[in-house]
Scaffold this motif. Structure first.
Motif, mmCIF file in Angstrom:
data_model
loop_
_atom_site.group_PDB
_atom_site.id
_atom_site.type_symbol
_atom_site.label_atom_id
_atom_site.label_comp_id
_atom_site.label_asym_id
_atom_site.label_seq_id
_atom_site.Cartn_x
_atom_site.Cartn_y
_atom_site.Cartn_z
ATOM 1 N N ARG A 119 8.057 -9.029 -1.523
ATOM 2 C CA ARG A 119 8.621 -10.785 -1.413
ATOM 3 C C ARG A 119 7.908 -11.528 -2.655
ATOM 4 O O ARG A 119 8.726 -12.564 -3.225
ATOM 5 C CB ARG A 119 7.369 -10.810 -0.507
ATOM 6 N N LYS A 152 6.594 -8.276 -8.835
ATOM 7 C CA LYS A 152 5.226 -7.577 -9.592
ATOM 8 C C LYS A 152 5.555 -7.346 -10.900
ATOM 9 O O LYS A 152 7.112 -6.900 -11.216
ATOM 10 C CB LYS A 152 5.470 -6.884 -8.673
ATOM 11 N N GLY A 177 4.377 1.292 0.017
ATOM 12 C CA GLY A 177 5.879 1.481 -0.394
ATOM 13 C C GLY A 177 4.930 1.836 -2.498
ATOM 14 O O GLY A 177 5.930 2.574 -2.950
ATOM 15 N N GLU A 204 0.660 -1.104 -0.240
ATOM 16 C CA GLU A 204 -0.058 -0.070 0.354
ATOM 17 C C GLU A 204 1.240 1.344 -0.307
ATOM 18 O O GLU A 204 0.605 2.056 -0.947
ATOM 19 C CB GLU A 204 -0.727 0.234 1.141
ATOM 20 N N TRP A 211 11.377 -3.259 -4.241
ATOM 21 C CA TRP A 211 11.911 -5.369 -4.068
ATOM 22 C C TRP A 211 10.976 -5.208 -2.959
ATOM 23 O O TRP A 211 9.996 -5.105 -2.643
ATOM 24 C CB TRP A 211 13.052 -4.685 -3.711
ATOM 25 N N TYR A 252 2.405 -10.186 8.085
ATOM 26 C CA TYR A 252 1.892 -8.981 7.141
ATOM 27 C C TYR A 252 0.536 -9.045 6.668
ATOM 28 O O TYR A 252 0.295 -10.531 6.356
ATOM 29 C CB TYR A 252 2.705 -8.261 7.177
HETATM 30 P P1 NDP Z 1 2.063 -4.131 2.947
HETATM 31 O O1 NDP Z 1 1.512 -4.968 3.851
HETATM 32 O O2 NDP Z 1 1.106 -3.831 2.250
HETATM 33 O O3 NDP Z 1 2.853 -4.180 2.656
HETATM 34 C C1 NDP Z 1 4.083 -5.218 2.698
HETATM 35 C C2 NDP Z 1 5.063 -5.285 1.204
HETATM 36 O O4 NDP Z 1 6.353 -5.168 1.632
HETATM 37 C C3 NDP Z 1 4.156 -5.823 0.816
HETATM 38 O O5 NDP Z 1 5.060 -5.744 -1.194
HETATM 39 C C4 NDP Z 1 5.551 -7.040 0.504
HETATM 40 O O6 NDP Z 1 5.454 -7.967 -0.647
HETATM 41 C C5 NDP Z 1 6.930 -6.665 1.347
HETATM 42 N N1 NDP Z 1 8.000 -7.764 2.168
HETATM 43 C C6 NDP Z 1 7.094 -7.859 3.238
HETATM 44 N N2 NDP Z 1 8.294 -9.094 3.389
HETATM 45 C C7 NDP Z 1 8.984 -9.150 2.554
HETATM 46 C C8 NDP Z 1 10.255 -9.903 2.330
HETATM 47 N N3 NDP Z 1 10.310 -10.659 2.898
HETATM 48 N N4 NDP Z 1 11.165 -9.660 1.575
HETATM 49 C C9 NDP Z 1 10.152 -8.844 0.239
HETATM 50 N N5 NDP Z 1 9.614 -8.093 0.338
HETATM 51 C C10 NDP Z 1 8.314 -8.057 1.072
HETATM 52 O O7 NDP Z 1 1.990 -2.703 4.063
HETATM 53 P P2 NDP Z 1 2.803 -1.217 3.726
HETATM 54 O O8 NDP Z 1 2.628 -0.761 2.654
HETATM 55 O O9 NDP Z 1 0.740 -0.735 4.161
HETATM 56 O O10 NDP Z 1 2.937 -0.722 5.181
HETATM 57 C C11 NDP Z 1 4.463 -1.302 5.423
HETATM 58 C C12 NDP Z 1 4.785 -1.038 6.337
HETATM 59 O O11 NDP Z 1 5.206 0.485 6.683
HETATM 60 C C13 NDP Z 1 3.936 -1.133 7.867
HETATM 61 O O12 NDP Z 1 3.751 -2.642 8.638
HETATM 62 C C14 NDP Z 1 4.766 -0.409 8.969
HETATM 63 O O13 NDP Z 1 5.476 -1.438 9.256
HETATM 64 C C15 NDP Z 1 5.733 1.261 8.490
HETATM 65 N N6 NDP Z 1 4.653 2.386 8.257
HETATM 66 C C16 NDP Z 1 5.631 2.895 9.235
HETATM 67 C C17 NDP Z 1 4.634 4.681 9.736
HETATM 68 C C18 NDP Z 1 5.735 5.261 9.555
HETATM 69 O O14 NDP Z 1 4.650 6.606 10.235
HETATM 70 N N7 NDP Z 1 6.640 5.905 9.798
HETATM 71 C C19 NDP Z 1 3.127 4.183 9.109
HETATM 72 C C20 NDP Z 1 2.489 3.101 8.685
HETATM 73 C C21 NDP Z 1 3.540 1.766 8.130
HETATM 74 P P3 NDP Z 1 4.311 -8.623 -1.395
HETATM 75 O O15 NDP Z 1 4.160 -7.839 -1.901
HETATM 76 O O16 NDP Z 1 5.228 -9.616 -2.130
HETATM 77 O O17 NDP Z 1 3.581 -9.132 -0.156
#
Ligand code: NDP
Ligand code: OXD
Length: 309
Positions: free
Chosen positions: A164, A167, A145, A143, A162, A309
């Motif tokens: 998991r 894409k 990234g 969402e 990058w 996640y």
């Molecule tokens: P999403 O679940 O929508 O996206 C997570 C992304 O990370 C996906 O593209 C996923 O891959 C990828 N991912 C997960 N595990 C791995 C891995 N092992 N290797 C490579 N890629 C991986 O999360 P959001 O975008 O909504 O949020 C991301 C993070 O941002 C939150 O979990 C939180 O930690 C942080 N955050 C920080 C805030 C701040 O104020 N600093 C506020 C809000 C969030 P795939 O698409 O393949 O599933």
């Protein structure tokens, strides 16, 4: 339906009227004032009660996180039969996009150098290379990234991402899995971490990854503090491998007073404010999830507990 609002960071006076707009008969209690824990059907939560956790509420049917990240809920301890949703909210996307655009432009335009020069009254030009020659690499293409990658592509940067799973995203060179990490990193000039914190991603921002980046790369961590091995950052800056860093999240928050990041000239610290949800835009999704839980349906943005996640 009775909802418990449980957060020391979010304002119940902002949330409750918005929630009631979409479900007028919703009853809401605000932690720690709970009449009867057995009456609580749903919890809207940033951090669960420190003592007793969510086990205090024996009839809970749904857990709705107030964060996009859910690692702070300690997933291993959660009852597996209760569905958990993370927060997806257009307000979060906009604030995260704005923060990352600010941080990328700040590194790109060398604004830190100008800030350093001002007290010395030094008039020093820095003209950056064309944006198309600078590569922004976004770790995590979900969402947030995904939104950041699109925004920096709109600015004219060359963008890589990058994730998991593999894409295809317009104007973003996509890499996936550990097998794709080196190729992703090897041409990333400005690295943005927007991963969730899971056992696989904990400590990923560390010396081995820094050494894959081009010398003088910049780091922006807006994921979670434990993505970064904090002890590796200052040595990487001193060695010139990392030029500068913008950090919004830390292993211990608030960042301890004696932490060297506070005073390091190449590190910018912000207090976990990169993105903030807005009750007005998030409440409809939260209420939809309460309805879904009551109907036994899958939640929107339901967390896969095994994946983390
Ligand atoms: P999403 O679940 O929508 O996206 C997570 C992304 O990370 C996906 O593209 C996923 O891959 C990828 N991912 C997960 N595990 C791995 C891995 N092992 N290797 C490579 N890629 C991986 O999360 P959001 O975008 O909504 O949020 C991301 C993070 O941002 C939150 O979990 C939180 O930690 C942080 N955050 C920080 C805030 C701040 O104020 N600093 C506020 C809000 C969030 P795939 O698409 O393949 O599933
Ligand atoms: C979140 C956060 O995960 O604020 O939403 O960090």
């Amino acid at each position: 339906m009775k909802l418990l609002f449980c957060s020391h960071l979010d304002d119940p006076n902002e949330w409750i009227p918005e929630l009631k707009k979409h479900m007028p008969d919703l009853e809401v209690e605000v932690w720690p004032t709970v009449k009867n824990p057995a009456d609580i059907d749903a919890i809207l939560v940033w951090l669960p009660p420190a003592e007793g956790g969510l086990a205090l509420f024996p009839n809970l049917k749904v857990i709705q996180s107030l964060g996009a990240g859910v690692n702070q809920l300690d997933l291993k301890s959660l009852p597996r039969h209760i569905p958990l949703a993370r927060l997806v909210d257009p307000g979060l996307n906009v604030s995260m996009r704005d923060y990352c655009v600010w941080a990328v432009l700040r590194h790109y335009r060398g604004l830190d150098r100008h800030a350093e020069h001002q007290p010395q009254k030094k008039w020093v030009y820095y003209i950056p290379p064309p944006k198309s020659a600078v590569s922004v690499g976004v770790m995590g293409l979900g969402e947030l990234g995904g939104e950041v990658a699109k925004a920096v592509a709109d600015l004219g940067f060359s963008v890589r991402g990058w994730s998991r799973s593999p894409k295809t995203i317009d104007r973003v060179a996509c890499f996936s899995g550990l097998g794709g990490l080196r190729e992703f990193a090897s041409s990333t000039d400005i690295l943005v971490c927007l991963l969730p914190l899971t056992p696989e991603t904990r400590g990923i921002l560390a010396r081995p990854l820094f050494e894959m980046l081009p010398r003088g790369a910049k780091l922006i961590n807006v994921g979670r503090g434990d993505h970064l091995v904090e002890a590796d950052l200052i040595p990487a800056i001193e060695a010139g491998q990392i030029a500068s860093a913008t950090l919004d999240v830390f292993s211990h928050e608030p960042l301890p007073q004696d932490h060297p990041f506070w005073t390091h000239p190449k590190i910018t610290v912000t207090p976990h404010v990169a993105a903030f949800g807005a009750a007005v835009s998030a409440a409809p999704v939260v209420i939809e999830n309460l309805r879904r839980a009551m109907a036994g349906k899958r939640l929107l943005n339901q967390v896969d507990i095994d994946r983390g996640y």
